[in-house]
Design a protein around this motif. Structure first.
Motif, PDB file in Angstrom:
ATOM      1  N   THR A   1     -47.899  40.571  25.989  1.00  0.00           N
ATOM      2  CA  THR A   1     -48.257  39.196  25.648  1.00  0.00           C
ATOM      3  C   THR A   1     -49.612  39.169  24.989  1.00  0.00           C
ATOM      4  N   ALA A   2     -49.776  38.244  24.113  1.00  0.00           N
ATOM      5  CA  ALA A   2     -51.079  37.956  23.525  1.00  0.00           C
ATOM      6  C   ALA A   2     -51.247  36.457  23.578  1.00  0.00           C
ATOM      7  N   PRO A   3     -52.291  35.983  24.249  1.00  0.00           N
ATOM      8  CA  PRO A   3     -52.477  34.544  24.308  1.00  0.00           C
ATOM      9  C   PRO A   3     -52.607  33.961  22.906  1.00  0.00           C
ATOM     10  N   THR A   4     -51.901  32.879  22.662  1.00  0.00           N
ATOM     11  CA  THR A   4     -52.016  32.165  21.404  1.00  0.00           C
ATOM     12  C   THR A   4     -52.088  30.692  21.716  1.00  0.00           C
ATOM     13  N   SER A   5     -52.998  30.045  21.065  1.00  0.00           N
ATOM     14  CA  SER A   5     -53.186  28.608  21.258  1.00  0.00           C
ATOM     15  C   SER A   5     -53.303  28.240  22.736  1.00  0.00           C
ATOM     16  N   GLY A   6     -53.928  29.114  23.516  1.00  0.00           N
ATOM     17  CA  GLY A   6     -54.152  28.797  24.916  1.00  0.00           C
ATOM     18  C   GLY A   6     -52.959  29.055  25.816  1.00  0.00           C
TER      19      GLY A   6
ATOM     20  N   PRO B   1     -48.628  36.478  36.122  1.00  0.00           N
ATOM     21  CA  PRO B   1     -49.244  37.813  36.175  1.00  0.00           C
ATOM     22  C   PRO B   1     -50.666  37.707  36.721  1.00  0.00           C
ATOM     23  N   GLY B   2     -51.093  38.717  37.438  1.00  0.00           N
ATOM     24  CA  GLY B   2     -52.415  38.702  38.062  1.00  0.00           C
ATOM     25  C   GLY B   2     -53.551  38.527  37.080  1.00  0.00           C
ATOM     26  N   PHE B   3     -53.425  39.087  35.877  1.00  0.00           N
ATOM     27  CA  PHE B   3     -54.512  38.996  34.912  1.00  0.00           C
ATOM     28  C   PHE B   3     -54.698  37.588  34.366  1.00  0.00           C
ATOM     29  N   GLU B   4     -53.703  36.720  34.542  1.00  0.00           N
ATOM     30  CA  GLU B   4     -53.804  35.378  33.980  1.00  0.00           C
ATOM     31  C   GLU B   4     -54.845  34.523  34.714  1.00  0.00           C
TER      32      GLU B   4
ATOM     33  N   LEU C   1     -59.292  30.845  34.338  1.00  0.00           N
ATOM     34  CA  LEU C   1     -60.570  30.346  34.831  1.00  0.00           C
ATOM     35  C   LEU C   1     -61.641  30.435  33.743  1.00  0.00           C
ATOM     36  N   PHE C   2     -61.632  31.541  33.013  1.00  0.00           N
ATOM     37  CA  PHE C   2     -62.601  31.700  31.930  1.00  0.00           C
ATOM     38  C   PHE C   2     -62.323  30.701  30.810  1.00  0.00           C
ATOM     39  N   LEU C   3     -61.052  30.499  30.467  1.00  0.00           N
ATOM     40  CA  LEU C   3     -60.715  29.519  29.434  1.00  0.00           C
ATOM     41  C   LEU C   3     -61.132  28.114  29.844  1.00  0.00           C
TER      42      LEU C   3
ATOM     43  N   VAL D   1     -63.659  25.804  27.775  1.00  0.00           N
ATOM     44  CA  VAL D   1     -63.333  24.440  27.340  1.00  0.00           C
ATOM     45  C   VAL D   1     -64.461  23.494  27.743  1.00  0.00           C
ATOM     46  N   LEU D   2     -64.884  23.570  28.990  1.00  0.00           N
ATOM     47  CA  LEU D   2     -65.954  22.687  29.465  1.00  0.00           C
ATOM     48  C   LEU D   2     -67.268  22.936  28.717  1.00  0.00           C
TER      49      LEU D   2
END
Length: 191
Positions: free
Chosen positions: A12-17, A40-43, A48-50, A54-55
């Motif tokens: 997977t590669a995150p796209t558009s969040g 998945p654990g890495f999400e 949290l970082f995303l 955003v904030l």
């Protein structure tokens, strides 16, 4: 070639969040999303970082509209570490987890754009103290109000009860001293 972060072996590669699920993962036929019970654990750290990004990005966009276009995310950590009484470059470096030289470069930038000033310690003329200017204090006061507004927007989106539950749950899994000023140094330690 994509520069999006990828989790090794995830497919997977995150796209558009939103991450696209791997072909070997069960998905909901109606939404195509990974089953909520099996993320998945890495999400978790990425989400949290995303959320943090955003904030912070929204904060800085609003700060720019309110007359502080030069303030960067690192500057907020630095100004918080300087505090209301001021500090030395060496102490600032310790609080941020960076070298005195790195702290000095950031002080130079903040002084150039009008957020801090250097002076001498009234009790020891050899000691150079960095203090926030009125402009620096104003940016922190405005930041506090903007964060309150951002939280209110999240409460409107998620519901106040869900947001309070999220905040409560995060308090359970994080240290009680939530404001670690050494975040810049911690990020920098992973080069």
């Amino acid at each position: 070639m994509s520069t999006e972060p990828r989790h090794p072996g995830s497919g997977t590669a995150p796209t558009s969040g939103r991450a696209k699920p791997s072909p070997d993962v069960e998905t909901s036929p109606s939404t195509g999303d990974r089953a909520a019970a099996d993320p998945p654990g890495f999400e978790l750290p990425l989400r949290l970082f995303l959320a943090f990004r955003v904030l912070i990005d929204e904060l800085h966009a609003e700060l720019a509209r309110q007359g502080h276009p030069d303030v960067r995310p690192m500057h907020g950590f630095v100004m918080q570490a300087i505090g209301t009484r001021g500090t030395t470059a060496a102490e600032l470096g310790r609080r941020l987890g960076v070298s005195k030289q790195a702290a000095g470069k950031t002080i130079d930038t903040l002084e150039r754009i009008g957020y801090v000033e250097r002076g001498t310690d009234a009790n020891d003329a050899r000691r150079k103290i960095v203090r926030l200017t009125e402009r620096g204090v104003d940016s922190l006061v405005r930041s506090a109000h903007i964060f309150d507004n951002l939280r209110a927007r999240w409460a409107d989106t998620l519901g106040e009860d869900r947001l309070r539950a999220l905040e409560s749950d995060l308090r359970l899994v994080t240290p009680p001293d939530f404001f670690h000023l050494d975040v810049p140094g911690w990020f920098g330690g992973y080069q």
